[in-house]
Scaffold this active site. Structure first.
Site, mmCIF file in Angstrom:
data_model
loop_
_atom_site.group_PDB
_atom_site.id
_atom_site.type_symbol
_atom_site.label_atom_id
_atom_site.label_comp_id
_atom_site.label_asym_id
_atom_site.label_seq_id
_atom_site.Cartn_x
_atom_site.Cartn_y
_atom_site.Cartn_z
ATOM 1 N N ASP A 8 23.040 18.067 -61.161
ATOM 2 C CA ASP A 8 22.123 19.029 -61.762
ATOM 3 C C ASP A 8 22.829 19.647 -62.971
ATOM 4 O O ASP A 8 23.925 19.200 -63.357
ATOM 5 C CB ASP A 8 21.624 20.069 -60.734
ATOM 6 C CG ASP A 8 22.704 21.062 -60.314
ATOM 7 O OD1 ASP A 8 23.869 20.914 -60.737
ATOM 8 O OD2 ASP A 8 22.371 21.998 -59.554
ATOM 9 N N CYS A 65 26.963 19.198 -58.182
ATOM 10 C CA CYS A 65 26.210 20.413 -58.523
ATOM 11 C C CYS A 65 27.222 21.540 -58.652
ATOM 12 O O CYS A 65 28.415 21.280 -58.834
ATOM 13 C CB CYS A 65 25.090 20.698 -57.513
ATOM 14 S SG CYS A 65 25.602 21.051 -55.828
ATOM 15 N N THR A 67 28.319 23.784 -56.441
ATOM 16 C CA THR A 67 29.237 23.818 -55.300
ATOM 17 C C THR A 67 29.396 22.476 -54.589
ATOM 18 O O THR A 67 30.314 22.314 -53.777
ATOM 19 C CB THR A 67 28.696 24.801 -54.241
ATOM 20 O OG1 THR A 67 27.378 24.357 -53.873
ATOM 21 C CG2 THR A 67 28.627 26.223 -54.774
ATOM 22 N N GLY A 68 28.462 21.570 -54.800
ATOM 23 C CA GLY A 68 28.389 20.327 -54.029
ATOM 24 C C GLY A 68 27.580 20.497 -52.757
ATOM 25 O O GLY A 68 27.204 19.516 -52.112
ATOM 26 N N HIS A 98 37.356 7.865 -41.040
ATOM 27 C CA HIS A 98 36.701 8.112 -39.745
ATOM 28 C C HIS A 98 35.184 8.167 -39.831
ATOM 29 O O HIS A 98 34.506 7.894 -38.840
ATOM 30 C CB HIS A 98 37.210 9.430 -39.143
ATOM 31 C CG HIS A 98 38.578 9.314 -38.548
ATOM 32 N ND1 HIS A 98 39.105 10.239 -37.684
ATOM 33 C CD2 HIS A 98 39.535 8.365 -38.698
ATOM 34 C CE1 HIS A 98 40.330 9.880 -37.315
ATOM 35 N NE2 HIS A 98 40.626 8.743 -37.938
ATOM 36 N N ASN A 99 34.629 8.548 -40.984
ATOM 37 C CA ASN A 99 33.174 8.756 -41.081
ATOM 38 C C ASN A 99 32.480 7.741 -41.977
ATOM 39 O O ASN A 99 31.255 7.788 -42.117
ATOM 40 C CB ASN A 99 32.870 10.177 -41.597
ATOM 41 C CG ASN A 99 33.649 11.248 -40.861
ATOM 42 O OD1 ASN A 99 34.509 11.912 -41.435
ATOM 43 N ND2 ASN A 99 33.412 11.409 -39.571
ATOM 44 N N ARG A 109 31.717 24.063 -60.134
ATOM 45 C CA ARG A 109 32.124 25.464 -60.210
ATOM 46 C C ARG A 109 33.148 25.819 -59.131
ATOM 47 O O ARG A 109 33.711 26.908 -59.164
ATOM 48 C CB ARG A 109 30.897 26.373 -60.052
ATOM 49 C CG ARG A 109 29.895 26.255 -61.194
ATOM 50 C CD ARG A 109 28.621 27.048 -60.873
ATOM 51 N NE ARG A 109 27.667 26.987 -61.973
ATOM 52 C CZ ARG A 109 26.374 27.319 -61.853
ATOM 53 N NH1 ARG A 109 25.902 27.707 -60.680
ATOM 54 N NH2 ARG A 109 25.563 27.237 -62.886
ATOM 55 N N HIS A 133 35.427 4.589 -34.310
ATOM 56 C CA HIS A 133 34.663 5.377 -35.291
ATOM 57 C C HIS A 133 33.322 4.707 -35.596
ATOM 58 O O HIS A 133 32.325 5.381 -35.827
ATOM 59 C CB HIS A 133 35.482 5.569 -36.562
ATOM 60 C CG HIS A 133 36.818 6.185 -36.282
ATOM 61 N ND1 HIS A 133 36.951 7.459 -35.791
ATOM 62 C CD2 HIS A 133 38.077 5.671 -36.353
ATOM 63 C CE1 HIS A 133 38.234 7.722 -35.594
ATOM 64 N NE2 HIS A 133 38.938 6.647 -35.932
ATOM 65 N N ARG A 136 30.833 5.671 -32.969
ATOM 66 C CA ARG A 136 30.308 7.023 -33.165
ATOM 67 C C ARG A 136 29.260 7.065 -34.280
ATOM 68 O O ARG A 136 28.254 7.771 -34.189
ATOM 69 C CB ARG A 136 31.474 7.981 -33.457
ATOM 70 C CG ARG A 136 32.344 8.143 -32.217
ATOM 71 C CD ARG A 136 33.720 8.654 -32.483
ATOM 72 N NE ARG A 136 34.515 8.626 -31.251
ATOM 73 C CZ ARG A 136 35.830 8.763 -31.213
ATOM 74 N NH1 ARG A 136 36.523 8.944 -32.319
ATOM 75 N NH2 ARG A 136 36.471 8.725 -30.067
#
Ligand code: RB5
Length: 151
Positions: A8, A65, A67-68, A98-99, A109, A133, A136
């Protein structure tokens, strides 16, 4: 890798630098906007990148953005998306190991440029450990079957 990117207005400058950094590293970039610092609403940009990754049009996504956070919340509504907003290199590495995170959200910012780039580089270069992983992640995928965003 093919990487879809969007930002953005509050992430525009970091997005531009990220495009150049990814291209210099040999990645193919799909730039999905925004193309200036003029105020826009982040959800449409997050959804665009998330859909591109979910549909296999891109291997990974990067969203920027202020802050993300808004990008991350939105992208995770799309089935198949595992979006993260790491604030350290260790977080970024573990989100891949792991994810199997497939969308990286950065805050222009919230992060100094050099921290954002260290997170980006680590995240792009780290693989998924698989094994327990993967089991999961398949449990998360089961949950998503009943929770799709409308087309
Ligand atoms: C825009 O002012 C800001 O709210 C947005 O970039 C983002 O930080 C939202 O999560």
């Amino acid at each position: 890798m093919k990487v879809a990117l969007a930002a953005d207005h509050a992430g525009f400058e970091l997005k531009q630098m990220t495009v150049r950094r990814l291209e210099a590293a040999g990645h193919e970039v799909i730039d999905m906007g925004t193309n200036s610092g003029k105020s826009v609403d982040y959800p449409a940009y997050a959804i665009g990148v998330a859909k591109a990754v979910s549909a296999g049009k891109a291997d990974r996504g990067v969203l920027v953005c202020g802050t993300g956070l808004g990008m991350c919340i939105t992208a995770n509504k799309v089935a198949g998306i595992r979006a993260v907003g790491p604030c350290s290199v260790d977080h970024a590495v573990m989100s891949r190991r792991h994810n199997d995170a497939n969308v990286l959200c950065l805050g222009q910012r919230s992060l100094e440029d050099r921290t954002a780039f260290a997170i980006l580089d680590a995240w792009m270069e780290t693989g998924f450990d698989g094994g327990r992983h993967a089991r999961r992640l398949s449990q998360i995928a089961e949950l998503e079957k009943n929770w799709r965003v409308p087309k």
